[in-house]
Design an enzyme around this catalytic site. Structure first.
Site, mmCIF file in Angstrom:
data_model
loop_
_atom_site.group_PDB
_atom_site.id
_atom_site.type_symbol
_atom_site.label_atom_id
_atom_site.label_comp_id
_atom_site.label_asym_id
_atom_site.label_seq_id
_atom_site.Cartn_x
_atom_site.Cartn_y
_atom_site.Cartn_z
ATOM 1 N N CYS A 1 33.662 58.715 40.477
ATOM 2 C CA CYS A 1 34.995 59.340 40.452
ATOM 3 C C CYS A 1 35.049 60.654 41.217
ATOM 4 O O CYS A 1 36.134 61.170 41.468
ATOM 5 C CB CYS A 1 35.423 59.588 39.018
ATOM 6 N N HIS B 1 41.118 66.233 35.106
ATOM 7 C CA HIS B 1 40.559 64.913 35.434
ATOM 8 C C HIS B 1 41.255 63.859 34.566
ATOM 9 O O HIS B 1 41.735 62.853 35.070
ATOM 10 C CB HIS B 1 39.048 64.925 35.189
ATOM 11 N N HIS C 1 43.731 55.476 37.968
ATOM 12 C CA HIS C 1 42.487 56.133 38.369
ATOM 13 C C HIS C 1 41.946 55.429 39.607
ATOM 14 O O HIS C 1 41.371 54.344 39.522
ATOM 15 C CB HIS C 1 41.483 56.061 37.217
#
Lengths: 404, 92
Positions: A163, A296, A333
């Protein structure tokens, strides 16, 4: 005094829109792009929601030879990079300078190509796969495709850090320019994991939500996979000013940190705090100088809780009044591209004073955060902190600041 | 590789329509440019395009091309036709 690094171009393709203008409009409107999964054999998936790129139609944009040569992950990167370079107004001579580089991250590379090749040899019992399988699937394919498309001869890299891939790319770009290695770095990330096996893999880890992404909500139950690409043109201030480029925001600081062991898929509040603190120190500001946090915030129970704890420790009681954005509730995401897509949300806040909402859900009161939710909030934002905590314990934080 | 006779010069004429279609679809070559004498490189078939063409021929004809270094690579369309004919015949 370190060389200042400005953002002179932006480009993206993601579930919210096929370019920056549409993406920012969707963010400001709080429009969610999360919808049904449409990949083949969807009936075998337990998780059937995702945030897929629907525009533009890649078949209409790219000629057959480009689609033959490149996986989806590279085509998305190409569109984002072309838009960013066009906005920056970079000309051929600047692009072909040895001092112009590309740093484009991805977590999965050409996953669709991997999937098709494995299906051919394992499921269908075939004995050959298409000859371009390797150049399509390699993780550096998006960076290579962009470099070839733009005629780049300077450094070309592909950080792969789950990520945090795009965050690492932006941080490396910043340091390449500060150190004098480059004047311009085309930096960001690209991801295209919405294949049957890609979703299956995440399903197995039990981190996906079956019904939507609700960052920091009391009833949050996981994240929703997205896809896309986002690219920023980073440029030394001296170089940008000399050619008359427009820039409203600088990438003022960055930090990259390992978690130091522990559970590789469980975020640590201590490590999250450490990387945010380090990024602020790199930018030369203390926590009191931050106006806005782009979190995040993937929407998992443990991850969001650890992040909220880290923010509370870093900002103290002020955290209750510091507007926090968690835009994965809208664009999903996008893994290795997410930090660059979220950088666009930071730029929206800095340039237009608009902080996008996380969605229509409420915030978990136990977390003590001033989460922007429901609709966008108008706010004066001069400095924004954006953080990323990746599986494998690789954390990153970026600091964006408005310039006069 | 023997000396080319008139018949060898065009390879198996029955293969030309197939090669024309594969070179057009996979090699992105204009069909009218595909003549027996045409040189593959001059048709714009770089290494990537050529691997695409070989893959398509293997798939369509259920043959297996030798790897690089096993015999001279085909230079012209006729060379390619000859090679394909030989591979279909079972000998290399």
């Amino acid at each position: 005094m370190a060389r200042r690094v400005l953002i002179t171009g932006r480009g993206t393709v993601n579930a919210l829109g096929g370019d920056v203008a549409h993406t920012l409009a969707a963010l400001a409107a709080g429009r969610s792009a999360i919808g049904p999964v449409t990949c083949r054999e969807v009936e075998r998936l337990r998780i059937r929601v995702a945030a897929a790129v629907s525009v533009p139609d890649l078949e209409a944009v790219f000629p057959p030879e480009m689609r033959q040569m490149h996986d989806r992950v590279s085509l998305l990167a190409l569109l984002a990079a072309r838009e960013a370079v066009a906005e920056a107004g970079l000309e051929a001579a600047e692009l072909s300078s040895e001092r112009t580089g590309v740093v484009l991250g991805t977590a999965g590379g050409g996953l669709e190509t991997w999937n098709d090749a494995f299906r051919a040899v394992y499921a269908e019992g075939r004995n050959r796969v298409p000859p371009l399988t390797v150049p399509r699937l390699m993780p550096n394919a998006p960076a290579s495709a962009v470099a070839a498309d733009l005629g780049i001869v300077g450094p070309v890299l592909c950080p792969s850090a789950a990520c945090a891939s795009a965050a690492q790319a932006l941080a490396l770009g910043l340091h390449f320019i500060r150190s004098g290695l480059c004047d311009v770095v085309i930096a960001g990330g690209s991801e295209a994991m919405l294949t049957f096996a890609g979703i299956k893999a995440w399903e197995g880890l039990r981190v996906l939500s079956p019904d939507g992404c609700r960052p920091f909500a009391a009833d949050r139950n996981g994240f929703v996979l997205g896809e896309g690409a986002a690219v920023l043109v980073l440029e030394g201030e001296d170089h940008a000013r000399a050619r008359g480029a427009r820039a409203a925001v600088e990438l003022a600081g960055a930090a990259l940190r390992g978690q130091g062991g522990g559970d590789p898929v469980r975020p640590s509040a201590a490590a999250a705090g450490a990387v945010m603190r380090a990024a602020l120190a790199d930018a030369g500001i203390d926590p009191a100088g931050v106006d806005h946090v782009n979190a995040h915030a993937t929407g998992t129970r443990q991850g969001d809780a650890a992040e909220a704890e880290a923010l509370a420790r870093l900002f103290g009681p002020r955290i209750g009044k510091l507007p926090v954005a968690a835009t994965k509730g809208l664009h999903g995401h996008a893994i290795g591209a997410s930090a660059a897509i979220e950088a666009l949300a930071c730029l929206l806040a800095l340039e237009e004073g608009v902080i996008p909402p996380a969605g229509s859900h409420g915030v978990d009161p136990a977390l003590g955060l001033d989460l922007v939710t429901g609709k966008a909030r108008k706010a004066e934002v001069a400095t924004c902190l954006s953080s990323t905590f990746a599986f494998g314990g690789l954390n990153a934080a970026l600091v964006f600041r408005r310039v006069g | 590789m023997g000396a080319a006779t008139d018949r060898d010069a065009t390879g198996d004429p029955a293969l030309l329509p197939l090669l024309r279609s594969v070179l057009a679809e996979e090699g992105l070559v204009p069909p009218e440019a595909v003549t027996p004498q045409a040189e593959l490189e001059a048709l714009g078939l770089d290494s990537v395009r050529m691997t695409q063409v070989i893959f398509a021929l293997e798939e369509r004809l259920d043959i297996t091309f030798p790897f690089d270094g096993e015999g001279a690579p085909p230079r012209t369309v006729a060379d390619l036709a000859r090679l394909v004919a030989r591979l279909r015949g079972g000998g290399v």
